[in-house]
Write a protein that holds these residues in place. Structure first.
Motif, PDB file in Angstrom:
ATOM      1  N   CYS A   1      -0.176  -0.958   4.090  1.00 16.33           N
ATOM      2  CA  CYS A   1       1.026  -0.899   4.937  1.00 16.33           C
ATOM      3  C   CYS A   1       0.728  -0.197   6.258  1.00 16.33           C
TER       4      CYS A   1
ATOM      5  N   CYS B   1      -3.326  -2.317  -1.189  1.00 18.38           N
ATOM      6  CA  CYS B   1      -1.999  -1.866  -1.599  1.00 18.38           C
ATOM      7  C   CYS B   1      -2.018  -1.715  -3.112  1.00 18.38           C
TER       8      CYS B   1
ATOM      9  N   GLU C   1       0.152  -0.841  -5.268  1.00 19.73           N
ATOM     10  CA  GLU C   1       1.310  -1.349  -6.015  1.00 19.73           C
ATOM     11  C   GLU C   1       1.245  -2.860  -6.166  1.00 19.73           C
TER      12      GLU C   1
ATOM     13  N   LYS D   1      -0.951   6.365   2.866  1.00 21.30           N
ATOM     14  CA  LYS D   1       0.412   6.573   3.358  1.00 21.30           C
ATOM     15  C   LYS D   1       1.037   7.829   2.751  1.00 21.30           C
TER      16      LYS D   1
ATOM     17  N   SER E   1       4.041   8.453  -0.475  1.00 18.68           N
ATOM     18  CA  SER E   1       4.229   7.315  -1.384  1.00 18.68           C
ATOM     19  C   SER E   1       3.913   7.726  -2.823  1.00 18.68           C
TER      20      SER E   1
ATOM     21  N   CYS F   1       0.321   6.280  -2.887  1.00 15.06           N
ATOM     22  CA  CYS F   1      -0.654   6.669  -1.874  1.00 15.06           C
ATOM     23  C   CYS F   1      -0.469   8.091  -1.329  1.00 15.06           C
TER      24      CYS F   1
HETATM   25 FE1  SF4 Z   1       1.222  -0.249  -0.841  1.00 20.24          FE
HETATM   26 FE2  SF4 Z   1       0.459   2.337  -0.713  1.00 20.24          FE
HETATM   27 FE3  SF4 Z   1       1.724   1.218   1.335  1.00 20.24          FE
HETATM   28 FE4  SF4 Z   1       3.035   1.697  -0.932  1.00 20.24          FE
HETATM   29  S1  SF4 Z   1       2.154   3.212   0.461  1.00 20.24           S
HETATM   30  S2  SF4 Z   1       3.134  -0.178   0.302  1.00 20.24           S
HETATM   31  S3  SF4 Z   1       1.408   1.288  -2.447  1.00 20.24           S
HETATM   32  S4  SF4 Z   1      -0.290   0.609   0.533  1.00 20.24           S
END
Ligand code: SF4
Length: 154
Positions: free
Chosen positions: A13, A44, A46, A103, A106, A109
């Motif tokens: 993201c 990602c 998730e 991130k 999260s 993350c």
């Molecule tokens: Fe994906 Fe991590 Fe971004 Fe959430 S924070 S959308 S799990 S990359």
């Protein structure tokens, strides 16, 4: 400051990929540039864990000495988060990365601070499931909020 030797694992993201629970991204200019220059690989956890886009918002909830992941509808998503964390670690090992920019806050993350499981915006000390696994595997994890201003220069 991030080290420029070797590939960096980054939250997808942050690289501008619309994989967040709400179908949006959290693009960060430096992370986008690292990916476009072939210096970083986006993941990602998730989505790697099999969760769809969009999906219900999730937070970490303390369960004794462990953490579980509950979405806003009350469904336990721990298994998907753990699967995604293992997949992210597999990618990190495959590309030989020693650093990750993930991130902040999260439940996958976040590193150092995460939301407290009440969906009220309160934060507590802790790591997301993937960030914690990567750190325990010896990868140096930081969030985009810890990037130094000098990291924005070539
Ligand atoms: Fe994906 Fe991590 Fe971004 Fe959430 S924070 S959308 S799990 S990359």
């Amino acid at each position: 400051m991030i080290e420029r030797n070797g590939l960096v694992l980054v939250s997808a993201c942050l690289a501008g990929i619309s994989c967040r629970y709400d179908g949006k991204h959290s693009a960060h200019p430096l992370v986008e540039r690292l990916v476009s220059q072939g210096q970083a690989v986006p993941v990602c956890p998730e989505v790697l864990g099999g969760l769809p886009i969009p999906r219900a918002c999730c937070e970490l909830v303390r369960d004794g000495s462990k953490s579980k992941v509950i979405d806003q509808e009350g469904t336990d998503r721990t298994a998907a988060f753990e699967k995604g964390a293992q997949s992210a670690l597999a990618v990190a090992r495959a590309i030989g990365c020693r650093h990750a920019i993930l991130k902040a806050r999260s439940p996958s993350c976040g590193f150092g601070q995460v939301y407290d499981g009440t969906f009220c915006g309160r934060q507590v000390s802790g790591n997301g499931i993937a960030a914690d696994l990567l750190a325990r595997a010896g990868i140096q994890v930081m969030t985009e909020e810890q990037l130094a201003p000098s990291d924005n220069h070539d």
